[in-house]
Design a protein around this motif. Sequence first.
Motif, PDB file in Angstrom:
ATOM      1  N   ASP A  13       0.869  -1.166   0.000  1.00 25.88           N
ATOM      2  CA  ASP A  13       0.000   0.000   0.000  1.00 25.88           C
ATOM      3  C   ASP A  13       0.917   1.230   0.000  1.00 25.88           C
ATOM      4  O   ASP A  13       2.097   1.140   0.375  1.00 25.88           O
ATOM      5  N   ASP A  15      -0.204   5.244   0.657  1.00 21.44           N
ATOM      6  CA  ASP A  15      -0.511   6.233   1.701  1.00 21.44           C
ATOM      7  C   ASP A  15      -0.578   5.608   3.087  1.00 21.44           C
ATOM      8  O   ASP A  15      -1.335   4.671   3.313  1.00 21.44           O
ATOM      9  N   GLY A  16       0.233   6.117   3.988  1.00 22.30           N
ATOM     10  CA  GLY A  16       0.237   5.617   5.365  1.00 22.30           C
ATOM     11  C   GLY A  16       1.076   4.368   5.540  1.00 22.30           C
ATOM     12  O   GLY A  16       1.253   3.882   6.656  1.00 22.30           O
ATOM     13  N   SER A  17       1.578   3.823   4.426  1.00 21.89           N
ATOM     14  CA  SER A  17       2.421   2.617   4.502  1.00 21.89           C
ATOM     15  C   SER A  17       3.821   2.965   4.006  1.00 21.89           C
ATOM     16  O   SER A  17       4.656   3.379   4.806  1.00 21.89           O
ATOM     17  N   ASP A 209      -1.829  -0.493   5.880  1.00 24.04           N
ATOM     18  CA  ASP A 209      -2.215   0.112   7.165  1.00 24.04           C
ATOM     19  C   ASP A 209      -3.715   0.323   7.328  1.00 24.04           C
ATOM     20  O   ASP A 209      -4.159   0.752   8.386  1.00 24.04           O
ATOM     21  N   ASP A 213      -6.857  -2.608   3.011  1.00 16.43           N
ATOM     22  CA  ASP A 213      -5.712  -3.498   2.766  1.00 16.43           C
ATOM     23  C   ASP A 213      -5.972  -4.925   3.249  1.00 16.43           C
ATOM     24  O   ASP A 213      -5.197  -5.830   2.941  1.00 16.43           O
TER      25      ASP A 213
END
Length: 265
Positions: A13, A15-17, A209, A213
């Motif tokens: 992933d 964004d955020g990962s 995250d 996912d």
Amino acid sequence: MPSLQDPLVVITDLDGSLLDHHTYSWQPAEHWLEMLKANHIPLVFCSSKTAAEIEQLQISMGLSGSPFIAENGAVLRFHPDAQPDNIMEQRYGAIRALLERLREEKGFKFFGFGDVDEKVIGEWTGLSAQDAVLAQRREASEAFIWRDSDERMAEFAACLAAADLAITQGGRFYHIMSKNSSKGAAVQRLMELYRQRDGRQWLSLGLGDGPNDIPMLNAVDYAVIIRGYSKTPVDVSAQQHYVYRTSAFGPEGWSEGMEHFITSA
Ligand SMILES: [Mg+2]
């Protein structure tokens, strides 16, 4: 545990990962990106971003031509020269037409990427106007912000289900796409393509995250749940034996997960 010498695909992933939720930086994971490159381990982005956004990012990270999964699994590009087909664009058009009809008939309150201009998308996401234009280049799913009640959301989801569409929740937005597509279904197809190509038993390691996912984390051999900001818990299925939860967020957590599963010696 897999090693850097195994036929391994890393699926992540963004964004955020791999990318920091706030700054979009991937620098804390740079060391691992170099290791993967040096060992010819494919790094496949699997994101709610559009193909246009992912291709741009691949260029900045030196990963041009790698396979990727876009729009939460609605788009899978295995061969770099494959162009989006018309069916995809028709799909986005059909989703938009249905959304507009539902809003008119039932008065649901939401804002989709197709309702606003790149300036508004920039405000929602922190993206530059240039990048926001890429985020609008959608092929097979719509991203939206919900401004109505939870009850109305259930009603909205039922209307979409009647048209074979489903809603999935990402880090910032909800996404509407065909009910048969998900990050998980796309990952299964991706791994089939790798195995068909050279007959090797490719292993997969996935990192993510958010709740969107989960299907991807269930479909891989090794799952890394990166600490995130989602209010909805990210829990994988009990059948997934190899799960690691990071204590760090974003790209720091990404490196922590790689460290946990991959024997670099
Ligand atoms: Mg995410």
